[in-house]
Design an enzyme around this catalytic site. Structure first.
Site, PDB file in Angstrom:
ATOM      1  N   HIS A 182       0.828  -1.205   0.000  1.00 13.01           N
ATOM      2  CA  HIS A 182       0.000   0.000   0.000  1.00 13.01           C
ATOM      3  C   HIS A 182       0.865   1.259   0.000  1.00 13.01           C
ATOM      4  CE1 HIS A 182      -4.032  -1.548   0.294  1.00 13.01           C
ATOM      5  NE2 HIS A 182      -3.737  -2.312   1.330  1.00 13.01           N
ATOM      6  N   CYS A 238       0.561   2.651  -4.822  1.00 16.19           N
ATOM      7  CA  CYS A 238      -0.188   3.841  -5.233  1.00 16.19           C
ATOM      8  C   CYS A 238       0.588   5.111  -4.887  1.00 16.19           C
ATOM      9  CB  CYS A 238      -1.546   3.875  -4.534  1.00 16.19           C
ATOM     10  SG  CYS A 238      -2.594   2.453  -4.877  1.00 16.19           S
TER      11      CYS A 238
END
Length: 392
Positions: A182, A238
């Site tokens: 993440h 991301c």
């Protein structure tokens, strides 16, 4: 669709795990600080990826069609000291020691668990040891399926592993860093970000200790490197476009990218248009105010000052899976869950090992085009000749 919510193909990784993440449902114990004994001992990792697991992924990239011929006139980076932006730097010749740090976090047991990140770490391990001359004993791997606390990607473990990676680095060393997990953004506090946001990565214990921000990673893995030492970093997360705070980002045309101050107003622009169409003056003024604020923040950043601060005489190259305002895909290919960027990198490099910096970026973009909205980014700690051969 978010990971774990049903079908698991071509879905985007959320920017950050939601509140309530506690690993396997019981949380990770914090009694790990004293296991290092004041240093990061390489022998702890010599046997972590041996036997039947090693080679599990061999062969899956070897029989795919190749790209076109390598760019004509491509040469290796020069060994002499170079000048750029009024400062000296040096390309690494990759003749020294090779070390690598690979991090894959699936956030096992959380609502926003990922499925491909641990596979990414193992696949990169296989690529480095099979094609790039890295020895297993010189590679540290942190994944959240490990039983030993020291091998779990807790924030402290990640920081100490980063310190191990760059410790005693010398000119012409070849260091490799890979992160799959993440990523997200948080408010920039030191004024070095054109979008007003710092990029971050999330260790498994982020709720108790916070994320790891780009400024910290830059200080550990970029600032500390000597002239001529190479760090190649691959981020599959991301909002990772500038996650190492490298000052030079290159376009697929081979030129340094300059930010478009109005390009990323995004949702505020859409909201302003909708408010205008519906006659909602209050919402219109609010959206316009947000747009102006966003642009003003970017204009307040002295780009040349930032380049001077973030410049490094070391040879640091970063490939990231998305722009700062984009998510990265977690998907399924070759019979396993994987991150799109990690898979694309291995595919491109095994099909055509002879790449220039520019052709590598273009081929990565082409590999993901049509399947994903994310656009891989290439950035560096110093100006680079993008027509030189990419070596690692």
């Amino acid at each position: 669709m978010y990971p774990g919510s049903g079908n698991y193909s071509y879905n985007n990784r959320p920017s950050m795990p939601p509140p309530g993440f506690n690993g396997d449902g019981q949380g990770y114990r914090q009694e790990y600080g004293n296991q290092y004994g004041g240093g990061y001992q390489q022998q702890q990792y010599q046997d972590q990826y041996q036997g039947e697991n090693r080679g599990q992924y061999q062969g899956q990239y070897q029989d795919q069609p190749e790209y076109g011929r390598p760019p004509s006139g491509m040469v290796r980076p020069p060994s002499s000291i170079q000048q750029g932006n009024g400062q000296q730097f040096q390309y690494s010749q990759m003749t020294g020691r090779r070390k690598a740090l690979l991090i894959g976090i699936n956030y096992i047991g959380s609502k926003n668990a990922l499925r491909g990140c641990i596979n990414d770490a193992h696949n990169i391990f296989n690529y480095l040891t099979t094609y790039c001359g890295y020895r297993p004993e010189d590679i540290v791997m942190l994944t959240d399926d490990q039983r030993e606390m020291v091998k779990i990607p807790l924030k402290e473990n990640i920081i100490r592993a980063m310190q191990w990676l760059v410790k005693d680095a010398q000119p012409n060393d070849a260091l490799f860093f890979h992160y799959s997990g993440h990523g997200g953004q948080t408010k920039d506090l030191d004024g070095d970000e054109e979008d007003g946001m710092d990029d971050v990565i999330y260790p498994v214990d982020f709720e108790s200790v916070g994320p790891l921000i780009d400024d910290t990673m830059h200080d550990i893995m970029v600032k500390s490197l000597p002239q001529g030492a190479r760090l190649t970093a691959l981020f599959d997360s991301c909002h990772s476009g500038t996650v190492l705070d490298l000052p030079y980002t290159y376009s697929t045309k081979g030129v340094i990218k300059e930010p478009n101050m109005w390009k990323d107003v995004g949702s505020d622009g859409i909201q302003a248009a909708m408010a205008y169409a519906t006659g909602n003056r209050s919402a219109l003024f609010s959206s316009i105010g947000n747009m102006v604020s966003s642009v003003t923040k970017k204009q307040n950043v002295d780009r040349e000052r930032v380049r001077q601060i973030k410049f490094s005489p070391a040879d640091v190259i970063m490939l990231s899976g998305s722009k700062d305002n984009q998510t990265s895909a977690d998907t399924f290919a070759d019979g396993q869950n994987i991150g799109a960027m990690s898979h694309a990198f291995i595919s491109v490099m095994t099909r055509q090992p002879q790449q220039s910096y520019l052709s590598l970026l273009q081929n990565l973009r082409n590999e993901l085009a049509g399947k994903y909205s994310q656009k891989p980014q290439l950035s560096a700690s110093h100006p680079i000749d993008v027509n030189l051969q990419f070596i690692m």
